[in-house]
Design an enzyme around this catalytic site. Sequence first.
Site, PDB file in Angstrom:
ATOM      1  N   GLU A   1       0.850  -1.192   0.000  1.00 19.45           N
ATOM      2  CA  GLU A   1       0.000   0.000   0.000  1.00 19.45           C
ATOM      3  C   GLU A   1       0.883   1.238   0.000  1.00 19.45           C
ATOM      4  O   GLU A   1       1.523   1.553   0.996  1.00 19.45           O
ATOM      5  CB  GLU A   1      -0.916   0.023   1.224  1.00 19.45           C
ATOM      6  CG  GLU A   1      -1.777   1.284   1.305  1.00 19.45           C
ATOM      7  CD  GLU A   1      -2.465   1.463   2.647  1.00 19.45           C
ATOM      8  OE1 GLU A   1      -2.811   2.618   2.968  1.00 19.45           O
ATOM      9  OE2 GLU A   1      -2.646   0.465   3.372  1.00 19.45           O
TER      10      GLU A   1
ATOM     11  N   ARG B   1       0.419  10.405   0.653  1.00 21.52           N
ATOM     12  CA  ARG B   1       0.778  11.448   1.617  1.00 21.52           C
ATOM     13  C   ARG B   1       1.904  12.350   1.118  1.00 21.52           C
ATOM     14  O   ARG B   1       2.188  13.383   1.740  1.00 21.52           O
ATOM     15  CB  ARG B   1       1.188  10.804   2.946  1.00 21.52           C
ATOM     16  CG  ARG B   1       0.079   9.969   3.571  1.00 21.52           C
ATOM     17  CD  ARG B   1       0.560   9.297   4.842  1.00 21.52           C
ATOM     18  NE  ARG B   1      -0.396   8.290   5.290  1.00 21.52           N
ATOM     19  CZ  ARG B   1      -0.210   7.497   6.342  1.00 21.52           C
ATOM     20  NH1 ARG B   1       0.914   7.616   7.042  1.00 21.52           N
ATOM     21  NH2 ARG B   1      -1.121   6.611   6.683  1.00 21.52           N
TER      22      ARG B   1
ATOM     23  N   LYS C   1     -11.191  -1.486   6.890  1.00 20.69           N
ATOM     24  CA  LYS C   1      -9.990  -1.099   7.617  1.00 20.69           C
ATOM     25  C   LYS C   1     -10.398  -0.360   8.891  1.00 20.69           C
ATOM     26  O   LYS C   1     -11.106   0.651   8.819  1.00 20.69           O
ATOM     27  CB  LYS C   1      -9.138  -0.199   6.718  1.00 20.69           C
ATOM     28  CG  LYS C   1      -8.041   0.592   7.420  1.00 20.69           C
ATOM     29  CD  LYS C   1      -7.361   1.499   6.407  1.00 20.69           C
ATOM     30  CE  LYS C   1      -6.498   2.557   7.073  1.00 20.69           C
ATOM     31  NZ  LYS C   1      -5.809   3.400   6.091  1.00 20.69           N
TER      32      LYS C   1
END
Length: 218
Positions: free
Chosen positions: A49, A53, A137
Site C-alpha cells: 500500500e 501522503r 480497515k
Amino acid sequence: MAVTPASTPMNPLDIASHGPVIPVIVIDRVEDALPLAEALLAGGVKVLEVTLRTAAGLPAIETIARHLPEAVVGVGTVLNADDARRASEAGARFAVSPGYTSAVGSACKGLNLPLLPGVATSSEIMAALADGFSFLKLFPAEAVGGIPLLKSWASPFGQVSFCPTGGITNATAPNYLALPNVRCVGGSWLTPTDAVRAGDWTRITELARATQALRNAG
C-alpha cells in the site's frame, strides 16, 4: 504514461490472502520505490500500500506497477474520487481510504478498483455495509479502541472482517491477528524511515520476512 490496470478486478479479500501484514508505505523519493518494493518482495510481502501522503506517491505506484507486475501495488490515503481515478490510471490494483464516503465507494466501483474503506464507528460500518463493503480497515486502530473494540463488533457485525491499521507494531500484531474477525493488519514498521533514507534494503527484507510467522504467534 498511465499503466493499464488488470482487466479482471481483484476480490477485496484477495488483498488479505497473500500474508498477515500489508505495509503502509510513505515514499519521499521516487527513486526509492523500486528497490523498496523489491526488498519487500524478497521478504515474501507481495501486497504493497503506497500512500498519497507525498508528491512521490503516484509516480511510485506507476513505477512499481510497470516494473514489478508480480507485486500487488495499491494506493492508500484515498480521500476522493479524483484520488481513486489517478491511482487507477497509475496502475494501482486496489485502494485504501482512511474513512468512508459513498462518493469514494461509488468511484472505486466505477473504476473496478477494489476498495478497503476505513471505519472507526458502528455508523461508518453500517454505511459501508449498505454500499456493499464488508472487508473494512479499522483506522486509527489503537487510538479508537483496538482489540476491545473489534471484540465488541464481532457480534453485531458478524459478516464484517477487518484490517486494523494505525499504531500497530510487530509486537502487537499477533494479538490482532488472533481475532476471528481480523484478516490482516496494516503497519508502517516494515519500512522504517531511517532504513529507506539509508537505502538499507536488507533490513527491510528482514523485517518483511519476519512478518510471515506473525499469524501463528498470537
